[in-house]
Design a protein around this motif. Sequence first.
Motif, PDB file in Angstrom:
ATOM      1  N   SER A 168       0.759  -1.281   0.177  1.00  0.00           N
ATOM      2  CA  SER A 168       0.006  -0.031   0.032  1.00  0.00           C
ATOM      3  C   SER A 168       0.835   1.345   0.095  1.00  0.00           C
ATOM      4  O   SER A 168       0.348   2.361  -0.387  1.00  0.00           O
ATOM      5  N   TYR A 169       2.174   1.266   0.326  1.00  0.00           N
ATOM      6  CA  TYR A 169       2.995   2.339   0.542  1.00  0.00           C
ATOM      7  C   TYR A 169       3.220   3.029  -1.309  1.00  0.00           C
ATOM      8  O   TYR A 169       3.771   4.059  -1.104  1.00  0.00           O
ATOM      9  N   ARG A 170       3.010   2.114  -2.117  1.00  0.00           N
ATOM     10  CA  ARG A 170       3.394   2.450  -3.496  1.00  0.00           C
ATOM     11  C   ARG A 170       2.357   3.757  -4.040  1.00  0.00           C
ATOM     12  O   ARG A 170       3.139   4.485  -4.794  1.00  0.00           O
ATOM     13  N   LYS A 171       1.262   3.780  -3.288  1.00  0.00           N
ATOM     14  CA  LYS A 171       0.468   4.788  -3.711  1.00  0.00           C
ATOM     15  C   LYS A 171       1.036   6.201  -3.195  1.00  0.00           C
ATOM     16  O   LYS A 171       0.853   7.334  -3.961  1.00  0.00           O
ATOM     17  N   ASP A 172       1.950   6.113  -2.588  1.00  0.00           N
ATOM     18  CA  ASP A 172       2.478   7.406  -2.015  1.00  0.00           C
ATOM     19  C   ASP A 172       3.971   7.808  -2.600  1.00  0.00           C
ATOM     20  O   ASP A 172       4.744   8.685  -2.054  1.00  0.00           O
ATOM     21  N   ILE A 173       4.404   6.982  -3.561  1.00  0.00           N
ATOM     22  CA  ILE A 173       5.748   6.989  -3.976  1.00  0.00           C
ATOM     23  C   ILE A 173       5.692   7.398  -5.472  1.00  0.00           C
ATOM     24  O   ILE A 173       5.016   6.604  -6.218  1.00  0.00           O
ATOM     25  N   ARG A 174       6.430   8.498  -6.100  1.00  0.00           N
ATOM     26  CA  ARG A 174       6.266   8.834  -7.513  1.00  0.00           C
ATOM     27  C   ARG A 174       6.931   7.643  -8.143  1.00  0.00           C
ATOM     28  O   ARG A 174       7.725   7.058  -7.734  1.00  0.00           O
ATOM     29  N   CYS A 175       6.164   7.081  -9.300  1.00  0.00           N
ATOM     30  CA  CYS A 175       6.764   6.406 -10.324  1.00  0.00           C
ATOM     31  C   CYS A 175       7.840   6.833 -11.126  1.00  0.00           C
ATOM     32  O   CYS A 175       7.635   7.808 -12.032  1.00  0.00           O
ATOM     33  N   THR A 176       9.053   6.100 -10.927  1.00  0.00           N
ATOM     34  CA  THR A 176      10.320   6.438 -11.581  1.00  0.00           C
ATOM     35  C   THR A 176      11.211   5.121 -11.744  1.00  0.00           C
ATOM     36  O   THR A 176      10.763   4.171 -11.083  1.00  0.00           O
ATOM     37  N   PRO A 177      11.942   5.162 -13.008  1.00  0.00           N
ATOM     38  CA  PRO A 177      12.654   3.921 -13.151  1.00  0.00           C
ATOM     39  C   PRO A 177      13.476   3.389 -11.953  1.00  0.00           C
ATOM     40  O   PRO A 177      13.669   2.415 -11.406  1.00  0.00           O
ATOM     41  N   VAL A 178      13.786   4.388 -10.992  1.00  0.00           N
ATOM     42  CA  VAL A 178      14.548   4.016  -9.665  1.00  0.00           C
ATOM     43  C   VAL A 178      13.713   3.446  -8.609  1.00  0.00           C
ATOM     44  O   VAL A 178      13.930   2.148  -8.128  1.00  0.00           O
ATOM     45  N   THR A 179      12.542   3.774  -8.781  1.00  0.00           N
ATOM     46  CA  THR A 179      11.592   3.376  -7.606  1.00  0.00           C
ATOM     47  C   THR A 179      10.994   1.898  -7.991  1.00  0.00           C
ATOM     48  O   THR A 179      10.701   1.153  -7.114  1.00  0.00           O
ATOM     49  N   GLU A 180      10.786   1.884  -9.355  1.00  0.00           N
ATOM     50  CA  GLU A 180      10.453   0.589  -9.812  1.00  0.00           C
ATOM     51  C   GLU A 180      11.373  -0.581  -9.502  1.00  0.00           C
ATOM     52  O   GLU A 180      11.006  -1.570  -9.359  1.00  0.00           O
ATOM     53  N   ARG A 181      12.507  -0.324  -9.747  1.00  0.00           N
ATOM     54  CA  ARG A 181      13.769  -1.375  -9.640  1.00  0.00           C
ATOM     55  C   ARG A 181      13.898  -1.862  -7.983  1.00  0.00           C
ATOM     56  O   ARG A 181      13.974  -2.669  -7.695  1.00  0.00           O
ATOM     57  N   LEU A 182      13.614  -0.680  -7.210  1.00  0.00           N
ATOM     58  CA  LEU A 182      13.829  -0.855  -5.565  1.00  0.00           C
ATOM     59  C   LEU A 182      12.566  -1.305  -5.151  1.00  0.00           C
ATOM     60  O   LEU A 182      12.693  -1.541  -3.846  1.00  0.00           O
ATOM     61  N   ALA A 183      11.460  -1.425  -5.710  1.00  0.00           N
ATOM     62  CA  ALA A 183      10.326  -1.793  -5.178  1.00  0.00           C
ATOM     63  C   ALA A 183      10.313  -3.253  -4.312  1.00  0.00           C
ATOM     64  O   ALA A 183       9.728  -3.062  -3.209  1.00  0.00           O
ATOM     65  N   PRO A 184      10.972  -4.328  -4.920  1.00  0.00           N
ATOM     66  CA  PRO A 184      11.050  -5.294  -3.833  1.00  0.00           C
ATOM     67  C   PRO A 184      11.964  -5.297  -2.535  1.00  0.00           C
ATOM     68  O   PRO A 184      11.377  -5.795  -1.672  1.00  0.00           O
ATOM     69  N   VAL A 185      12.878  -4.148  -2.674  1.00  0.00           N
ATOM     70  CA  VAL A 185      13.900  -3.869  -1.399  1.00  0.00           C
ATOM     71  C   VAL A 185      12.891  -3.389  -0.225  1.00  0.00           C
ATOM     72  O   VAL A 185      13.040  -3.411   0.607  1.00  0.00           O
ATOM     73  N   LEU A 186      11.975  -2.277  -0.979  1.00  0.00           N
ATOM     74  CA  LEU A 186      11.237  -1.471   0.035  1.00  0.00           C
ATOM     75  C   LEU A 186      10.132  -2.627   0.610  1.00  0.00           C
ATOM     76  O   LEU A 186      10.146  -2.450   1.870  1.00  0.00           O
TER      77      LEU A 186
END
Length: 271
Positions: A168-186
Amino acid sequence: MVTNINTALGWLMRAGYAARGMVYLTVGGLALFAAINGGEAEGTTGALGYIVKQPLGAFLLAFIAAGLFAYTLWRLVDGVMDLENEGDDSEGYANRAGQIMSGLTHAALGVSALTILWNGHSDDNGNSAANWSAMLMQHPAGRALVIGAGLTTLGVAVYLFRKAWKASYRKDIRCTPVTERLAPVLRYGLGAHGFVLLIIGGLILYAGLTADASHAVGFGEALVTLETQPFGRVLLSLTGMGLVGFAFYCFVLSRYRIVPRLSPSDLPTLA
Protein backbone atom coordinates in the motif's frame (compact mmCIF):
# COMPACT_ATOMS: atom_id res chain seq x y z
CA MET A 1 1.95 31.99 1.50
CA VAL A 2 0.32 28.56 1.11
CA THR A 3 3.02 27.55 -1.39
CA ASN A 4 5.75 28.52 1.08
CA ILE A 5 4.12 26.46 3.84
CA ASN A 6 3.80 23.45 1.53
CA THR A 7 7.45 23.79 0.53
CA ALA A 8 8.53 23.98 4.17
CA LEU A 9 6.48 20.88 5.04
CA GLY A 10 8.03 19.06 2.09
CA TRP A 11 11.55 19.86 3.28
CA LEU A 12 10.70 18.79 6.84
CA MET A 13 9.41 15.48 5.52
CA ARG A 14 12.44 14.84 3.28
CA ALA A 15 15.00 15.75 5.95
CA GLY A 16 13.15 13.56 8.43
CA TYR A 17 13.10 10.48 6.24
CA ALA A 18 16.77 10.97 5.33
CA ALA A 19 17.76 11.10 9.01
CA ARG A 20 15.61 8.07 9.78
CA GLY A 21 17.29 6.22 6.92
CA MET A 22 20.76 7.01 8.28
CA VAL A 23 19.83 5.57 11.69
CA TYR A 24 18.46 2.32 10.28
CA LEU A 25 21.29 1.99 7.76
CA THR A 26 23.69 2.03 10.72
CA VAL A 27 21.57 -0.38 12.79
CA GLY A 28 21.26 -2.81 9.86
CA GLY A 29 24.93 -2.53 8.94
CA LEU A 30 26.04 -3.20 12.53
CA ALA A 31 23.66 -6.17 12.73
CA LEU A 32 25.18 -7.61 9.57
CA PHE A 33 28.70 -7.03 10.92
CA ALA A 34 27.78 -8.79 14.18
CA ALA A 35 26.27 -11.72 12.30
CA ILE A 36 29.34 -12.18 10.09
CA ASN A 37 32.14 -11.38 12.54
CA GLY A 38 30.53 -12.03 15.92
CA GLY A 39 29.88 -9.45 18.60
CA GLU A 40 26.71 -7.73 19.71
CA ALA A 41 24.19 -5.96 17.50
CA GLU A 42 23.24 -2.39 18.38
CA GLY A 43 19.87 -0.69 18.62
CA THR A 44 18.99 2.82 17.50
CA THR A 45 20.71 4.57 20.43
CA GLY A 46 23.77 2.36 20.06
CA ALA A 47 23.88 3.21 16.37
CA LEU A 48 23.90 6.94 17.22
CA GLY A 49 26.79 6.29 19.60
CA TYR A 50 28.65 4.48 16.83
CA ILE A 51 28.10 7.34 14.36
CA VAL A 52 29.53 10.01 16.68
CA LYS A 53 32.84 8.09 16.92
CA GLN A 54 33.41 8.13 13.17
CA PRO A 55 35.28 10.83 11.17
CA LEU A 56 32.98 13.85 10.91
CA GLY A 57 30.65 11.87 13.19
CA ALA A 58 29.63 14.89 15.26
CA PHE A 59 28.62 16.78 12.12
CA LEU A 60 26.66 13.80 10.81
CA LEU A 61 24.97 13.22 14.18
CA ALA A 62 23.96 16.89 14.35
CA PHE A 63 22.34 16.52 10.92
CA ILE A 64 20.56 13.34 12.05
CA ALA A 65 19.30 15.04 15.24
CA ALA A 66 17.96 17.99 13.22
CA GLY A 67 16.36 15.57 10.77
CA LEU A 68 14.70 13.56 13.54
CA PHE A 69 13.15 16.70 14.99
CA ALA A 70 12.07 17.70 11.48
CA TYR A 71 10.42 14.29 11.14
CA THR A 72 8.68 14.86 14.48
CA LEU A 73 7.27 18.21 13.37
CA TRP A 74 6.23 16.78 10.02
CA ARG A 75 4.38 13.88 11.64
CA LEU A 76 2.61 16.13 14.13
CA VAL A 77 1.36 18.44 11.36
CA ASP A 78 0.60 15.44 9.17
CA GLY A 79 -1.56 13.78 11.83
CA VAL A 80 -3.38 16.91 12.97
CA MET A 81 -4.11 18.27 9.47
CA ASP A 82 -4.68 14.83 7.91
CA LEU A 83 -2.33 15.47 4.99
CA GLU A 84 -2.56 11.78 4.06
CA ASN A 85 -6.36 11.90 3.65
CA GLU A 86 -6.85 9.19 6.25
CA GLY A 87 -10.38 10.39 6.94
CA ASP A 88 -12.51 11.10 10.00
CA ASP A 89 -13.71 7.57 10.75
CA SER A 90 -12.27 5.37 13.51
CA GLU A 91 -9.60 3.84 11.25
CA GLY A 92 -8.58 7.27 10.00
CA TYR A 93 -8.22 8.64 13.53
CA ALA A 94 -6.22 5.55 14.54
CA ASN A 95 -3.83 6.04 11.61
CA ARG A 96 -3.46 9.74 12.40
CA ALA A 97 -2.77 8.94 16.06
CA GLY A 98 -0.12 6.48 14.89
CA GLN A 99 1.52 9.21 12.81
CA ILE A 100 1.66 11.49 15.85
CA MET A 101 3.08 8.68 18.03
CA SER A 102 5.73 7.99 15.39
CA GLY A 103 6.73 11.64 15.54
CA LEU A 104 6.99 11.63 19.33
CA THR A 105 9.07 8.42 19.26
CA HIS A 106 11.53 10.02 16.88
CA ALA A 107 11.62 13.15 19.05
CA ALA A 108 12.88 10.95 21.90
CA LEU A 109 15.51 9.53 19.53
CA GLY A 110 16.47 13.07 18.56
CA VAL A 111 16.98 13.93 22.24
CA SER A 112 19.22 10.86 22.54
CA ALA A 113 21.23 12.07 19.54
CA LEU A 114 21.72 15.52 21.13
CA THR A 115 22.74 13.92 24.44
CA ILE A 116 25.32 11.72 22.69
CA LEU A 117 26.52 14.73 20.69
CA TRP A 118 26.98 16.69 23.93
CA ASN A 119 28.75 13.86 25.77
CA GLY A 120 30.70 12.55 22.81
CA HIS A 121 29.57 8.98 23.52
CA SER A 122 26.54 6.88 24.39
CA ASP A 123 25.76 6.29 28.07
CA ASP A 124 23.18 3.60 27.30
CA ASN A 125 24.81 0.69 29.13
CA GLY A 126 21.63 -1.12 30.11
CA ASN A 127 18.28 -2.23 28.81
CA SER A 128 16.37 1.05 28.58
CA ALA A 129 13.10 -0.75 27.81
CA ALA A 130 13.46 -2.80 31.00
CA ASN A 131 14.32 0.37 32.94
CA TRP A 132 11.25 2.32 31.89
CA SER A 133 9.05 -0.76 32.30
CA ALA A 134 10.31 -1.20 35.88
CA MET A 135 9.70 2.49 36.55
CA LEU A 136 6.15 2.30 35.19
CA MET A 137 5.32 -0.83 37.18
CA GLN A 138 6.01 1.00 40.42
CA HIS A 139 2.76 2.91 39.85
CA PRO A 140 -0.76 1.47 40.32
CA ALA A 141 -1.62 1.55 36.62
CA GLY A 142 1.94 0.73 35.55
CA ARG A 143 1.34 -2.84 34.43
CA ALA A 144 -1.62 -1.75 32.32
CA LEU A 145 0.55 0.91 30.67
CA VAL A 146 3.32 -1.59 29.92
CA ILE A 147 0.77 -4.04 28.50
CA GLY A 148 -0.67 -1.19 26.43
CA ALA A 149 2.80 -0.32 25.13
CA GLY A 150 3.36 -3.95 24.14
CA LEU A 151 0.02 -4.17 22.35
CA THR A 152 0.67 -0.87 20.58
CA THR A 153 4.08 -2.07 19.38
CA LEU A 154 2.52 -5.32 18.17
CA GLY A 155 -0.12 -3.27 16.38
CA VAL A 156 2.57 -1.27 14.58
CA ALA A 157 4.33 -4.52 13.62
CA VAL A 158 1.11 -5.93 12.15
CA TYR A 159 0.51 -2.63 10.35
CA LEU A 160 3.97 -2.83 8.74
CA PHE A 161 3.44 -6.46 7.73
CA ARG A 162 0.10 -5.54 6.18
CA LYS A 163 1.62 -2.54 4.44
CA ALA A 164 4.41 -4.71 3.02
CA TRP A 165 2.02 -7.52 1.99
CA LYS A 166 -0.46 -5.22 0.24
CA ALA A 167 2.28 -2.87 -1.00
CA SER A 168 0.00 0.00 0.00
CA TYR A 169 3.04 2.28 0.36
CA ARG A 170 3.27 2.38 -3.44
CA LYS A 171 0.48 4.96 -3.70
CA ASP A 172 2.66 7.53 -1.93
CA ILE A 173 5.80 7.07 -4.05
CA ARG A 174 6.34 8.68 -7.43
CA CYS A 175 6.76 6.25 -10.29
CA THR A 176 10.29 6.47 -11.69
CA PRO A 177 12.74 3.88 -13.06
CA VAL A 178 14.59 4.00 -9.72
CA THR A 179 11.54 3.40 -7.55
CA GLU A 180 10.31 0.60 -9.83
CA ARG A 181 13.64 -1.23 -9.52
CA LEU A 182 13.76 -0.78 -5.74
CA ALA A 183 10.15 -1.88 -5.11
CA PRO A 184 11.09 -5.43 -3.88
CA VAL A 185 13.74 -3.98 -1.53
CA LEU A 186 11.20 -1.58 -0.06
CA ARG A 187 8.73 -4.40 0.64
CA TYR A 188 11.41 -6.58 2.25
CA GLY A 189 12.63 -3.67 4.39
CA LEU A 190 9.14 -2.92 5.70
CA GLY A 191 8.62 -6.57 6.58
CA ALA A 192 11.97 -6.80 8.41
CA HIS A 193 11.19 -3.70 10.46
CA GLY A 194 7.85 -5.21 11.38
CA PHE A 195 9.58 -8.48 12.37
CA VAL A 196 11.87 -6.74 14.87
CA LEU A 197 8.94 -4.75 16.30
CA LEU A 198 7.04 -8.03 16.64
CA ILE A 199 9.79 -9.35 18.93
CA ILE A 200 9.94 -6.10 20.90
CA GLY A 201 6.17 -5.85 21.31
CA GLY A 202 5.81 -9.49 22.31
CA LEU A 203 8.47 -9.24 25.01
CA ILE A 204 7.14 -5.94 26.37
CA LEU A 205 3.67 -7.48 26.54
CA TYR A 206 5.10 -10.54 28.32
CA ALA A 207 6.88 -8.25 30.79
CA GLY A 208 3.60 -6.50 31.60
CA LEU A 209 1.61 -9.72 31.95
CA THR A 210 4.23 -11.33 34.25
CA ALA A 211 5.12 -8.09 36.11
CA ASP A 212 8.77 -8.83 35.31
CA ALA A 213 10.37 -5.76 33.71
CA SER A 214 13.55 -7.68 32.82
CA HIS A 215 11.71 -9.29 29.91
CA ALA A 216 11.10 -5.93 28.19
CA VAL A 217 13.55 -5.13 25.40
CA GLY A 218 14.34 -2.34 23.00
CA PHE A 219 15.61 -2.52 19.42
CA GLY A 220 19.16 -3.54 20.29
CA GLU A 221 18.13 -6.16 22.82
CA ALA A 222 15.66 -7.63 20.31
CA LEU A 223 18.50 -8.13 17.82
CA VAL A 224 20.65 -9.73 20.52
CA THR A 225 17.74 -12.02 21.45
CA LEU A 226 17.46 -13.00 17.80
CA GLU A 227 21.20 -13.71 17.61
CA THR A 228 21.06 -16.16 20.55
CA GLN A 229 18.42 -18.38 18.91
CA PRO A 230 19.18 -21.52 16.86
CA PHE A 231 20.57 -20.36 13.52
CA GLY A 232 20.77 -16.96 15.17
CA ARG A 233 23.48 -15.59 12.90
CA VAL A 234 21.49 -16.48 9.82
CA LEU A 235 18.39 -14.83 11.28
CA LEU A 236 20.42 -11.78 12.30
CA SER A 237 21.95 -11.55 8.81
CA LEU A 238 18.52 -11.64 7.16
CA THR A 239 17.17 -9.08 9.63
CA GLY A 240 20.21 -6.86 9.15
CA MET A 241 19.74 -6.93 5.38
CA GLY A 242 16.07 -6.16 5.92
CA LEU A 243 16.87 -3.15 8.10
CA VAL A 244 19.28 -1.91 5.43
CA GLY A 245 16.35 -2.38 3.04
CA PHE A 246 14.17 -0.33 5.39
CA ALA A 247 16.84 2.39 5.34
CA PHE A 248 16.60 2.43 1.54
CA TYR A 249 12.82 2.66 1.95
CA CYS A 250 13.34 5.81 4.04
CA PHE A 251 15.79 7.24 1.50
CA VAL A 252 13.34 6.59 -1.33
CA LEU A 253 10.59 8.33 0.66
CA SER A 254 12.94 11.25 1.26
CA ARG A 255 13.42 11.69 -2.47
CA TYR A 256 10.24 10.43 -4.11
CA ARG A 257 7.43 10.53 -1.54
CA ILE A 258 4.32 12.52 -2.31
CA VAL A 259 1.80 13.98 0.15
CA PRO A 260 -1.77 13.51 -1.12
CA ARG A 261 -3.05 16.94 -0.01
CA LEU A 262 0.04 18.78 -1.23
CA SER A 263 0.59 17.05 -4.61
CA PRO A 264 -1.26 17.16 -7.96
CA SER A 265 -3.91 14.44 -8.15
CA ASP A 266 -2.67 13.26 -11.58
CA LEU A 267 0.93 12.64 -10.43
CA PRO A 268 1.85 9.02 -11.41
CA THR A 269 2.75 6.75 -8.48
CA LEU A 270 3.93 3.14 -8.15
CA ALA A 271 0.32 2.14 -7.47
